[in-house]
Design an enzyme around this catalytic site. Structure first.
Site, PDB file in Angstrom:
ATOM      1  N   ASP A   1     -73.302   9.722  -9.227  1.00  0.00           N
ATOM      2  CA  ASP A   1     -72.124   9.700  -8.361  1.00  0.00           C
ATOM      3  C   ASP A   1     -70.739  10.075  -8.825  1.00  0.00           C
ATOM      4  OD1 ASP A   1     -71.719   8.088  -5.282  1.00  0.00           O
ATOM      5  OD2 ASP A   1     -69.843   8.385  -6.652  1.00  0.00           O
TER       6      ASP A   1
ATOM      7  N   ASN B   1     -60.511  15.230  -3.000  1.00  0.00           N
ATOM      8  CA  ASN B   1     -60.479  15.963  -1.596  1.00  0.00           C
ATOM      9  C   ASN B   1     -59.118  15.626  -1.074  1.00  0.00           C
ATOM     10  OD1 ASN B   1     -62.854  17.112  -1.153  1.00  0.00           O
ATOM     11  ND2 ASN B   1     -63.916  15.169  -0.358  1.00  0.00           N
TER      12      ASN B   1
ATOM     13  N   ASP C   1     -65.123  21.038  -2.296  1.00  0.00           N
ATOM     14  CA  ASP C   1     -66.362  21.794  -2.545  1.00  0.00           C
ATOM     15  C   ASP C   1     -66.587  22.427  -3.805  1.00  0.00           C
ATOM     16  OD1 ASP C   1     -67.004  21.044  -0.074  1.00  0.00           O
ATOM     17  OD2 ASP C   1     -66.816  22.813   0.943  1.00  0.00           O
TER      18      ASP C   1
ATOM     19  N   GLU D   1     -71.586  13.450  -2.353  1.00  0.00           N
ATOM     20  CA  GLU D   1     -71.160  13.965  -3.952  1.00  0.00           C
ATOM     21  C   GLU D   1     -72.087  12.860  -4.554  1.00  0.00           C
ATOM     22  OE1 GLU D   1     -70.139  10.267  -3.242  1.00  0.00           O
ATOM     23  OE2 GLU D   1     -68.898  10.270  -4.837  1.00  0.00           O
TER      24      GLU D   1
HETATM   25  P1  GH3 Z   1     -66.309   6.144  -6.324  1.00  0.00           P
HETATM   26  O1  GH3 Z   1     -65.904   6.595  -7.405  1.00  0.00           O
HETATM   27  O2  GH3 Z   1     -66.476   4.847  -5.948  1.00  0.00           O
HETATM   28  O3  GH3 Z   1     -67.471   6.746  -5.832  1.00  0.00           O
HETATM   29  O4  GH3 Z   1     -65.267   6.684  -5.136  1.00  0.00           O
HETATM   30  P2  GH3 Z   1     -65.380   7.968  -4.326  1.00  0.00           P
HETATM   31  O5  GH3 Z   1     -64.201   8.515  -3.735  1.00  0.00           O
HETATM   32  O6  GH3 Z   1     -65.982   9.068  -4.872  1.00  0.00           O
HETATM   33  O7  GH3 Z   1     -66.547   7.541  -3.317  1.00  0.00           O
HETATM   34  P3  GH3 Z   1     -66.681   7.556  -1.518  1.00  0.00           P
HETATM   35  O8  GH3 Z   1     -68.213   7.557  -1.399  1.00  0.00           O
HETATM   36  O9  GH3 Z   1     -65.784   6.466  -0.895  1.00  0.00           O
HETATM   37  O10 GH3 Z   1     -66.192   9.179  -1.431  1.00  0.00           O
HETATM   38  C1  GH3 Z   1     -67.158  10.171  -1.258  1.00  0.00           C
HETATM   39  C2  GH3 Z   1     -66.251  11.206  -0.646  1.00  0.00           C
HETATM   40  O11 GH3 Z   1     -67.068  12.485  -1.032  1.00  0.00           O
HETATM   41  C3  GH3 Z   1     -65.895  11.154   0.731  1.00  0.00           C
HETATM   42  C4  GH3 Z   1     -66.169  12.477   1.264  1.00  0.00           C
HETATM   43  O12 GH3 Z   1     -65.072  13.003   1.902  1.00  0.00           O
HETATM   44  C5  GH3 Z   1     -66.526  13.274   0.179  1.00  0.00           C
HETATM   45  N1  GH3 Z   1     -67.547  14.171   0.339  1.00  0.00           N
HETATM   46  C6  GH3 Z   1     -68.746  14.238   0.717  1.00  0.00           C
HETATM   47  N2  GH3 Z   1     -69.587  15.472   0.999  1.00  0.00           N
HETATM   48  C7  GH3 Z   1     -68.567  16.350   0.766  1.00  0.00           C
HETATM   49  C8  GH3 Z   1     -68.536  17.735   0.828  1.00  0.00           C
HETATM   50  O13 GH3 Z   1     -69.702  18.465   0.941  1.00  0.00           O
HETATM   51  N3  GH3 Z   1     -67.421  18.342   0.475  1.00  0.00           N
HETATM   52  C9  GH3 Z   1     -66.625  17.819  -0.035  1.00  0.00           C
HETATM   53  N4  GH3 Z   1     -65.326  18.468  -0.413  1.00  0.00           N
HETATM   54  N5  GH3 Z   1     -66.252  16.424  -0.097  1.00  0.00           N
HETATM   55  C10 GH3 Z   1     -67.485  15.639   0.436  1.00  0.00           C
HETATM   56 MG    MG Z   2     -67.907   8.803  -5.618  1.00  0.00          MG
HETATM   57 MG    MG Z   3     -70.567   8.222  -3.103  1.00  0.00          MG
END
Ligand code: GH3
Ligand code: MG
Ligand code: MG
Length: 427
Positions: free
Chosen positions: A254, A262, A271, A296
């Site tokens: 992760d 983002n 992305d 992610e």
């Molecule tokens: P942590 O270290 O605890 O994992 O924090 P985090 O911010 O990575 O965790 P969280 O699961 O809250 O955030 C995941 C983010 O990933 C939220 C979402 O906006 C972003 N995301 C998910 N899929 C995509 C994608 O296909 N493209 C982009 N650019 N962002 C994405």
């Molecule tokens: Mg994360």
């Molecule tokens: Mg996550």
């Protein structure tokens, strides 16, 4: 590469069976195969919104019909038929190349109109070129020997189109490019063997079949591959789990603080970061196979390996991700002052959220983005090789890695291994 080789093998198999006489299909069967493949292809193209394959099938049909019509269905085809062969021999490769450069835009009138217009102009051209000549000239042409070698221009057009389609396939790895390429090869053989009669009809039917097949291949790829990162998808991951035999290890990965990435740089840059991380995951050592499970979050399968055997490979991967950087221009440029604030004072307040994000971007010390990832890894138990349990154990280990400061690997079993956390550039 499989999407390039498989249709090629199909075409070679058809040619081998046909020319060695193993299959000698009756004209009725050939015509049934052609129309069957053609209608199935059109329906699939419509269902899967592939205007390019739809147009290619229409072109193929018109080409086959034109040759048939102007030759009167006779072998040898006579002067108008020969002219039709020559015209189709230039137009079909040209059209296929144009289609490969087209974007899929759905079945709307504006997106179909240019192709419709092109086909109309070409049909009129062929009709004018192939109008019947005086009988003497037609007879002379018919006695030139048959099957006549294709004109140099035809061979050149097909060869140039094949090279362009191959390059486009190698660049984009899209099954449609491969389908167009092999359908073009089949059409070339159809023309090479005179354009009318049993053998050419088998090749035209094969071309329609290969075009229809490329849609099936595209939908398979869409279902089993993630479009953004090109890694195998969650569905592929679950399929792979069914085939696993103990021992095996699963690492859940992760990205750390990805939401912040983002928020700071925007979704598009996010992305790009995902693609960058996915590229590192795809080349993990130790025989691991990486999948994008969603967002992610990724998973890596190590078949036949225990945690102890893969932890070094994961550590190399973790370091590789940490060392990778993505160059972005936005925050760097914004650091320079742009002179007096010229925004409308009344609407200025609305930009509060945007300002907070830009502030974060300005604080970023460099325009090179780098992220880190946390991983949890678990191995199947000999007495209970259930993948569900292994994934749960790997997830728990990943949770511990996050809680312990991120950018590290935690194992579900002892000895626990930790890698010193180094905060990400954006953290
Ligand atoms: P942590 O270290 O605890 O994992 O924090 P985090 O911010 O990575 O965790 P969280 O699961 O809250 O955030 C995941 C983010 O990933 C939220 C979402 O906006 C972003 N995301 C998910 N899929 C995509 C994608 O296909 N493209 C982009 N650019 N962002 C994405
Ligand atoms: Mg994360
Ligand atoms: Mg996550």
């Amino acid at each position: 590469m499989k999407t390039l080789i498989t249709p090629g093998i199909c075409l070679v198999a058809v040619a081998a069976l046909l020319h060695t006489g193993v299959i000698a299909p009756s004209p009725a069967l050939v015509s049934y195969a052609f129309y069957g493949a053609w209608i199935a292809g059109l329906l699939l193209a419509w269902r899967f919104h592939s205007t390019r394959i739809f147009a290619a099938l229409v072109m193929l049909f018109l080409a086959q019909q034109a040759i048939n019509y102007f030759s009167g269905g006779h072998v040898p085809p006579g002067a108008p038929g020969m002219k039709a062969l020559a015209a189709i021999g230039i137009l079909l490769p040209l059209d296929f190349v144009l289609l490969s450069f087209e974007k899929e835009q759905g079945f709307t009138v504006p997106s179909l109109a240019p192709v419709g217009l092109l086909l109309f102009v070409e049909s009129v051209m062929v009709a004018v070129l192939c109008r019947p000549e005086p009988i003497a000239a037609a007879l002379r042409a018919a006695h030139r020997g048959f099957p006549a070698p294709l004109a140099f221009a035809t061979q050149l057009a097909f060869a140039a189109a094949a090279v362009i389609l191959l390059i486009r396939y190698l660049l984009f790895h899209k099954p449609v490019e491969s389908g167009l390429l092999w359908a073009l090869a089949a059409s070339f053989l159809a023309l090479r063997f005179g354009g009318v009669g049993r053998i050419p009809s088998v090749y035209f039917a094969s071309a329609a079949f290969l075009l229809a097949g490329s849609i099936v291949e595209t939908s398979y790829l869409l279902a089993y591959h993630d479009e953004l990162t090109t890694l195998p998808s969650r569905r592929a991951f679950h399929d792979a789990l069914l085939r696993l035999e103990s021992p095996y290890s699963i690492a859940m990965v992760d990205i750390d603080h990805f939401k912040r990435c983002n928020d700071t740089y925007g979704h598009d840059t996010g992305d790009q970061v995902l693609r960058m991380v996915a590229a590192r995951l795809a080349r993990v050592s130790g025989g691991g196979e990486a999948y994008r499970c969603g967002g992610e979050e990724f998973a890596i399968l190590f078949s036949g390996k225990t945690t102890a055997q893969v932890v070094d490979d994961l550590e190399k991967l973790r370091a590789d991700i940490e060392a990778s950087t993505l160059h972005v221009r936005g925050p760097e440029r914004r650091r320079e002052t742009r002179g007096p604030d010229r925004r409308n004072p009344r609407t200025r307040g609305r930009a509060q959220t945007g300002r907070a994000i830009r502030q974060l971007a300005r604080e970023t010390p460099s325009s090179e983005i780098s992220v880190t990832a946390s991983m949890g890894v678990a191995t199947s138990r000999r007495d209970n090789p259930s993948a569900k349990e292994v994934i749960e154990a790997a997830d728990k280990a990943l949770y511990r890695a996050k809680a312990a400061g991120r950018n590290r690997i935690e194992t579900a079993s002892a000895p626990r291994r930790r890698v010193r956390a180094k905060s990400a550039d954006i953290a």
